[in-house]
Design a protein around this motif. Structure first.
Motif, mmCIF file in Angstrom:
data_model
loop_
_atom_site.group_PDB
_atom_site.id
_atom_site.type_symbol
_atom_site.label_atom_id
_atom_site.label_comp_id
_atom_site.label_asym_id
_atom_site.label_seq_id
_atom_site.Cartn_x
_atom_site.Cartn_y
_atom_site.Cartn_z
ATOM 1 N N GLN A 1 1.592 9.430 5.857
ATOM 2 C CA GLN A 1 0.765 8.535 5.053
ATOM 3 C C GLN A 1 -0.432 8.001 5.849
ATOM 4 O O GLN A 1 -1.530 7.868 5.310
ATOM 5 N N GLU A 2 -0.236 7.676 7.098
ATOM 6 C CA GLU A 2 -1.347 7.181 7.906
ATOM 7 C C GLU A 2 -2.448 8.226 8.009
ATOM 8 O O GLU A 2 -3.645 7.914 7.940
ATOM 9 N N THR A 3 -2.049 9.467 8.182
ATOM 10 C CA THR A 3 -3.008 10.566 8.245
ATOM 11 C C THR A 3 -3.730 10.745 6.908
ATOM 12 O O THR A 3 -4.959 10.809 6.847
ATOM 13 N N ILE A 4 -2.967 10.833 5.847
ATOM 14 C CA ILE A 4 -3.527 11.068 4.519
ATOM 15 C C ILE A 4 -4.509 9.967 4.122
ATOM 16 O O ILE A 4 -5.554 10.231 3.518
ATOM 17 N N HIS B 1 -4.515 19.073 -3.692
ATOM 18 C CA HIS B 1 -4.991 17.734 -3.344
ATOM 19 C C HIS B 1 -5.796 17.704 -2.041
ATOM 20 O O HIS B 1 -6.024 16.627 -1.491
ATOM 21 N N GLN B 2 -6.261 18.846 -1.560
ATOM 22 C CA GLN B 2 -6.999 18.852 -0.304
ATOM 23 C C GLN B 2 -8.288 18.031 -0.373
ATOM 24 O O GLN B 2 -8.633 17.324 0.575
ATOM 25 N N ASP B 3 -8.999 18.097 -1.484
ATOM 26 C CA ASP B 3 -10.228 17.300 -1.601
ATOM 27 C C ASP B 3 -9.915 15.806 -1.534
ATOM 28 O O ASP B 3 -10.653 15.030 -0.906
ATOM 29 N N LEU B 4 -8.837 15.402 -2.178
ATOM 30 C CA LEU B 4 -8.438 13.997 -2.146
ATOM 31 C C LEU B 4 -8.006 13.589 -0.743
ATOM 32 O O LEU B 4 -8.446 12.563 -0.220
ATOM 33 N N ILE B 5 -7.171 14.397 -0.125
ATOM 34 C CA ILE B 5 -6.670 14.090 1.218
ATOM 35 C C ILE B 5 -7.816 13.959 2.214
ATOM 36 O O ILE B 5 -7.832 13.059 3.064
ATOM 37 N N ASN B 6 -8.816 14.821 2.096
ATOM 38 C CA ASN B 6 -9.908 14.871 3.070
ATOM 39 C C ASN B 6 -11.127 14.036 2.686
ATOM 40 O O ASN B 6 -12.160 14.108 3.355
ATOM 41 N N ASN B 7 -10.991 13.238 1.637
ATOM 42 C CA ASN B 7 -12.104 12.376 1.227
ATOM 43 C C ASN B 7 -12.264 11.241 2.235
ATOM 44 O O ASN B 7 -11.412 10.352 2.321
ATOM 45 N N PRO B 8 -13.362 11.225 2.999
ATOM 46 C CA PRO B 8 -13.520 10.199 4.040
ATOM 47 C C PRO B 8 -13.883 8.825 3.489
ATOM 48 O O PRO B 8 -13.823 7.829 4.215
ATOM 49 N N ASP B 9 -14.245 8.765 2.207
ATOM 50 C CA ASP B 9 -14.670 7.503 1.613
ATOM 51 C C ASP B 9 -13.517 6.706 1.024
ATOM 52 O O ASP B 9 -13.711 5.556 0.611
ATOM 53 N N LEU B 10 -12.349 7.309 0.965
ATOM 54 C CA LEU B 10 -11.183 6.636 0.406
ATOM 55 C C LEU B 10 -10.156 6.341 1.491
ATOM 56 O O LEU B 10 -9.944 7.158 2.389
ATOM 57 N N ARG C 1 5.362 15.581 13.301
ATOM 58 C CA ARG C 1 5.012 15.556 11.892
ATOM 59 C C ARG C 1 3.777 14.727 11.622
ATOM 60 O O ARG C 1 3.195 14.803 10.558
ATOM 61 N N THR C 2 3.386 13.878 12.521
ATOM 62 C CA THR C 2 2.179 13.091 12.297
ATOM 63 C C THR C 2 0.995 13.929 12.734
ATOM 64 O O THR C 2 0.581 13.910 13.879
ATOM 65 N N GLU D 1 -6.528 4.330 0.844
ATOM 66 C CA GLU D 1 -5.296 4.607 0.104
ATOM 67 C C GLU D 1 -5.550 5.647 -0.992
ATOM 68 O O GLU D 1 -6.379 5.459 -1.878
ATOM 69 N N LYS D 2 -4.828 6.754 -0.916
ATOM 70 C CA LYS D 2 -5.035 7.858 -1.847
ATOM 71 C C LYS D 2 -4.059 7.847 -3.026
ATOM 72 O O LYS D 2 -4.256 8.576 -3.992
ATOM 73 N N GLY D 3 -2.987 7.095 -2.906
ATOM 74 C CA GLY D 3 -1.974 7.118 -3.946
ATOM 75 C C GLY D 3 -1.137 8.380 -3.929
ATOM 76 O O GLY D 3 -0.393 8.669 -4.871
ATOM 77 N N LEU D 4 -1.266 9.152 -2.854
ATOM 78 C CA LEU D 4 -0.507 10.409 -2.738
ATOM 79 C C LEU D 4 0.822 10.101 -2.057
ATOM 80 O O LEU D 4 1.069 10.482 -0.916
#
Length: 280
Positions: free
Chosen positions: A145-148, A82-91, A17-18, A93-96
Motif C-alpha cells: 500500500q505504501e508503494t501504491i 490499474h497500472q495507470d492508477l498505480i503510477n499516477n504521481p498526482d494521487l 514484497r515492498t 491514496e488510490k483506493g486500490l
C-alpha cells in the motif's frame, strides 16, 4: 529435481514484497517477463496418450491446478488494468485496497471461467488451496500500500510480473507442503533466478510446450514427483502479446527500457508458463 525454494520465514519475505524499497536500479524491478501474456486454453494434453483429451480435465487435481493458474492470471490482469492508477504521481491514496483487488480478481475469474468461487466448500482440498491463493493476493496488495499510494513518483514498479511472483511466494508460505505455483519460462528467457525452471519444467517446456505441433494453449499434466515426493504436476503455456514486445521483441540484443537485452520474441511465441504442483 529443483523446485521453488521457500523462504525460511515470513519476516524474510516482508521486505522483498515492498517493491518500492528495491527499485534501484530500475532494471531490478522488471524481474519477470509475465506482465502481459495470452491466457491458456481449456484443453488438456494427456502425457500417457500424447493427445488432447477432455477426460483428464475432470480429475480433481487437474481442476484444482487449472483453477489456481487461472486465478493467478486474473489477479495479474487486474493489476495490469490499474497500472495507470498505480503510477499516477498526482494521487496519493488510490483506493486500490486488498479487498478491491481481490473482488475484481474474483469477478474477472468468474467471467472468464464461469466458475463461482463462492460455491466452493472452504474445508475441501480445492477450497483450502483457492482460499489460500486469495489470501495471498490480499496480503501482497496490503504489504504494498505504501508503494501504491506514494505521491510524486510516476513509476512504482508494482507490475503484474512482480505481483504474480510475490503472490506465489505468499501462497507457498501458507500451503507449500500441499501445493505450489510458479511462473517460469524457457531457460533462455529467464530474467530472475527465482523463475528458473526445474528439471521437469525444462524437459516439458522443451519437449512439449515449445514444439511447433503442440496444441496452442494446451496445458501438460503428469503424475510424477517433486522434492522427492509423489506429486501431480500441471504446466500452462503463455504467449507473447503485442504489448510484451516492447521489452521482449526485436531487435534481439537491444537494451530495453529496463536495462535488459531484448529477446527477439514475436507475437504468439511461447514466453512463459505457469507451473502448478499438488503433492499427494
Amino acid at each position: 529435481m529443483r523446485c521453488l525454494r521457500l523462504a525460511s520465514s515470513r519476516k524474510e519475505r516482508s521486505g522483498d514484497r515492498t517493491v518500492l524499497r528495491r527499485l534501484a536500479p530500475l532494471r531490478q524491478v522488471f524481474i519477470l517477463l509475465l506482465a502481459c501474456l495470452i491466457p491458456a486454453g481449456a484443453t488438456v494434453a494427456d502425457e500417457t496418450a500424447g493427445t488432447v483429451t477432455g477426460a483428464a480435465s475432470e480429475t480433481e487435481d487437474t481442476a484444482i491446478a487449472m483453477r489456481l493458474a487461472q486465478l493467478l492470471q486474473s489477479a495479474r490482469a487486474v493489476v495490469s488494468q490499474h497500472q495507470d492508477l498505480i503510477n499516477n504521481p498526482d494521487l496519493g491514496e488510490k483506493g486500490l485496497t486488498p479487498e478491491r483487488v481481490l473482488a475484481e480478481t474474483v469477478a474477472l475469474y468468474q467471467k472468464q471461467t464461469g466458475h463461482d468461487l463462492s460455491t466452493i466448500d472452504p474445508s475441501s482440498k480445492e477450497g483450502r488451496l483457492l482460499h489460500a491463493q486469495m489470501e495471498a493476493i490480499k496480503e501482497v496488495v496490503a504489504e504494498n500500500q505504501e508503494t501504491i499510494n506514494k505521491p510524486g513518483l510516476a513509476f512504482k514498479g508494482f507490475i503484474p510480473a512482480v505481483f504474480g511472483r510475490l503472490v506465489n511466494e505468499a501462497f507457498a508460505e501458507r500451503v507449500g507442503e500441499e501445493a505450489r505455483v510458479k511462473v517460469t519460462a524457457p531457460e533462455k528467457l529467464i530474467r530472475n533466478r527465482k523463475a528458473r525452471p526445474d528439471d521437469w519444467e525444462v524437459s516439458i517446456i522443451s519437449k512439449k510446450l515449445g514444439q511447433a505441433d503442440w496444441p496452442k494453449g494446451a496445458p501438460y499434466l503428469e503424475r510424477t514427483s517433486a522434492d522427492g515426493r509423489p506429486a501431480f504436476r500441471l504446466i500452462v503455456p503463455e504467449y507473447y502479446t503485442r504489448s510484451c514486445l516492447t521489452c521482449h521483441g526485436e531487435p534481439a540484443g537491444k537494451m530495453d527500457i529496463t536495462g535488459y537485452p531484448m529477446e527477439g520474441g514475436k507475437e504468439g511465441d511461447l514466453g512463459a508458463a505457469i507451473s502448478v504442483i499438488i503433492f499427494e
